[in-house]
Design an enzyme around this catalytic site. Sequence first.
Site, PDB file in Angstrom:
ATOM      1  N   LYS A  13      -6.467  -0.014 -47.479  1.00 47.50           N
ATOM      2  CA  LYS A  13      -7.429  -0.570 -46.538  1.00 47.50           C
ATOM      3  C   LYS A  13      -6.764  -1.038 -45.246  1.00 47.50           C
ATOM      4  O   LYS A  13      -7.361  -0.945 -44.165  1.00 47.50           O
ATOM      5  CB  LYS A  13      -8.207  -1.710 -47.196  1.00 47.50           C
ATOM      6  CG  LYS A  13      -9.148  -1.219 -48.307  1.00 47.50           C
ATOM      7  CD  LYS A  13     -10.158  -0.200 -47.800  1.00 47.50           C
ATOM      8  CE  LYS A  13     -11.140   0.219 -48.877  1.00 47.50           C
ATOM      9  NZ  LYS A  13     -12.138   1.198 -48.391  1.00 47.50           N
ATOM     10  N   TYR A  71      -4.685  -1.138 -53.482  1.00 47.47           N
ATOM     11  CA  TYR A  71      -5.917  -1.069 -52.689  1.00 47.47           C
ATOM     12  C   TYR A  71      -5.759  -1.687 -51.292  1.00 47.47           C
ATOM     13  O   TYR A  71      -6.184  -1.075 -50.299  1.00 47.47           O
ATOM     14  CB  TYR A  71      -7.038  -1.755 -53.471  1.00 47.47           C
ATOM     15  CG  TYR A  71      -8.417  -1.657 -52.871  1.00 47.47           C
ATOM     16  CD1 TYR A  71      -9.152  -0.471 -52.925  1.00 47.47           C
ATOM     17  CD2 TYR A  71      -9.018  -2.772 -52.278  1.00 47.47           C
ATOM     18  CE1 TYR A  71     -10.430  -0.393 -52.404  1.00 47.47           C
ATOM     19  CE2 TYR A  71     -10.293  -2.704 -51.754  1.00 47.47           C
ATOM     20  CZ  TYR A  71     -11.001  -1.520 -51.806  1.00 47.47           C
ATOM     21  OH  TYR A  71     -12.268  -1.456 -51.297  1.00 47.47           O
TER      22      TYR A  71
END
Length: 252
Positions: free
Chosen positions: A154, A150
């Site tokens: 990002k 993740y």
Amino acid sequence: MMDRLKNKVALVTGAGQGIGEAIARAFASEGAKVVVAERNEATGAKVAEEIGGLFVRTDVTVAADVAGAVQAAQTLGTVDILVNNAGANVFYRPHEMPRAEWARCMALDLEACWAMAEAVLPGMRAQKRGAIVNIASVHGFKIIPHTFPYPVAKHGLIGLTRSLGVEYAPEGVRVNAIAPGYIDTEIARDYWAEFDDPAAERARAEAMHPARRIGSPEEVAMTAVFLASDEAPFINAETIVIDGGRSALYHD
């Protein structure tokens, strides 16, 4: 109701719950014509009905859905605002991650944001104005163990924000991001529910912050309103962190 976004066409992905829903509601209250692009038909249609918006079932990882959402929005006029909010937490220890989960995370949390931007940019460039707001995360700046990949996505989204913001500034298009920290959303509550004592885990999260609380979706939404409005004409290629000062702490 105020009119900070009066008559602007705003396309918000993942607007059926959480931060996306709060943004859709805030935009509508400021006079925007809101398109709720959401995969969950029940929640998306409900939000759209309640704010007087347009619901389009959208899986942002499917090219035909992306094109359909933009085409539906264009029935209201040229898209003035895009909010790339749809996403999901994909958390693993790197060496334990199934390879398919890497692809799923990148497709949803990064590649879909570019796909949506690519679809609205021709209209924005033609009219010489537009605002894109990407919902990034504090994971784009800080690394929490066992949350791979993740943070990679990002970090990439913040890079996409900066790259597009610089590229299209001469044509009147601004691209910014918001990086929320702990926000009281269904995703956060689902995460706490994985613990033996969810209330204690929430209390621990709240205690980590200088204000001894976590943020609300509405607090993120009002920042999105500002970035999408004509009040922020010289803010571009920037990421605003909304974490109550947590990232400023050297240690607890």
